[in-house]
Write an enzyme that holds these catalytic residues in place. Sequence first.
Site, short mmCIF file in Angstrom:
data_model
loop_
_atom_site.label_atom_id
_atom_site.label_comp_id
_atom_site.label_asym_id
_atom_site.label_seq_id
_atom_site.Cartn_x
_atom_site.Cartn_y
_atom_site.Cartn_z
N SER A 64 -58.73 -14.00 95.57
CA SER A 64 -59.30 -13.68 94.25
C SER A 64 -58.28 -13.56 93.13
CB SER A 64 -60.12 -12.39 94.33
OG SER A 64 -61.33 -12.62 95.00
N LYS A 67 -58.97 -15.46 90.02
CA LYS A 67 -59.78 -14.99 88.89
C LYS A 67 -58.93 -14.65 87.66
CE LYS A 67 -63.44 -13.62 91.98
NZ LYS A 67 -63.61 -12.83 93.19
N SER A 119 -64.19 -7.96 91.20
CA SER A 119 -63.93 -9.25 91.84
C SER A 119 -65.21 -9.98 92.21
CB SER A 119 -63.05 -9.06 93.08
OG SER A 119 -62.38 -10.25 93.41
#
Length: 387
Positions: A64, A67, A119
Amino acid sequence: MKKQLTRMIAYIAIAACFVTGIGGQIAYASPSISTNAYATALIDVQSGRILYSRNGDVATRIASLTKIMTAIVAIENGNLSDKVKVSTRAAGKEGSSIYLRAGEEMTLSNLLYGLMLRSGNDAATAIAEHVGGSEAGFVFLMNQKASELGLEHTQFRNPHGLDEEGHYSSANDLAILTAYALKNKIFAEIVKTDHKKAPNPNEKWHYSWRNKNKMLRMYEGADGVKTGYTKKAFRCLVSSATRNGQQLVAVTLNDGDDWRDHRNLLDWGFKHYPHSRLAEVEQAVSGSSLVYGANYNYPLEKDELDKVQASVTLIDPSSPHYALGERGRMQFFLEGEPIGSVPLYEKGSMRLKLNKRAATEESFNQFKQLEKREHSIFFKIVDWLQK
């Protein structure tokens, strides 16, 4: 008309000609440090200098941490007040989630908080479909931004970071990306937020998101950035902290003891590579009538200060920059490598006074982001006037 354009040139030049920093140099002189991570990087945000790196250019899975790019691309290409309608595909995205429902609407701004604090893979997909027109269209923008930033060991296949072949980055690339993103005020505000509430159209209660990044609550000066985990990438973390006006970013990939390692990395960076003031606005340049037009700091290990060299380049009197007050630039070098430059002016010049008023950290960051675009506009107008 030309008088108005001439006045416009002057305003543009005030913002365009400030301090130039040149990132990319890697430090080696300080005492060693180690982590439990497969790959590690530590970067000084203002200068872009990588202070520590291990396996820093090895392309690997990043979970993640993806992101970070999703957020900055959305901020730069989207309208934060837009209402984003959540598709069935986005609502059903597997993995970490903020539990969006198909058909509900949420502002892009609030989706970004859900993306970075919790997330949410559903938030990432909704953002991508809205800003990019489709997930594929948004991924194109992500890779375009990676190319623009010179991230040579990075390739994106999705906006959320779920494991996918051909989706990777490196510790050094993530450090460079995060240093860039943190100079965006909106991004910086989101990632330092510990708790956020957002309207919930489906229930009487609001969404309430607590940041997964425990560094915000366990490290003095912490102000970001992002956690990550998948079964193939393992634990990944990017953290940032600011002390005494200096901001550092630490990156670890595949690290089973990341919270401890990040505390140690940041402590090490602040201790061994504090900012040294190489130029002070209005400070006289030895052997000339010129003065520095801005403050300039650079992270240096204690034994490196004596290795910094400086060289003056004077500006041609026929140059438009000369007409607008700039007389030269002081270029700084560390062991022969350029690390930054500062404009030079005649003492007491109007341009110098304007730069001095703008010499705050916030203005520095704003000017750096606008510099390339404004220089381009400046010279296009000059060419038009000279025809």
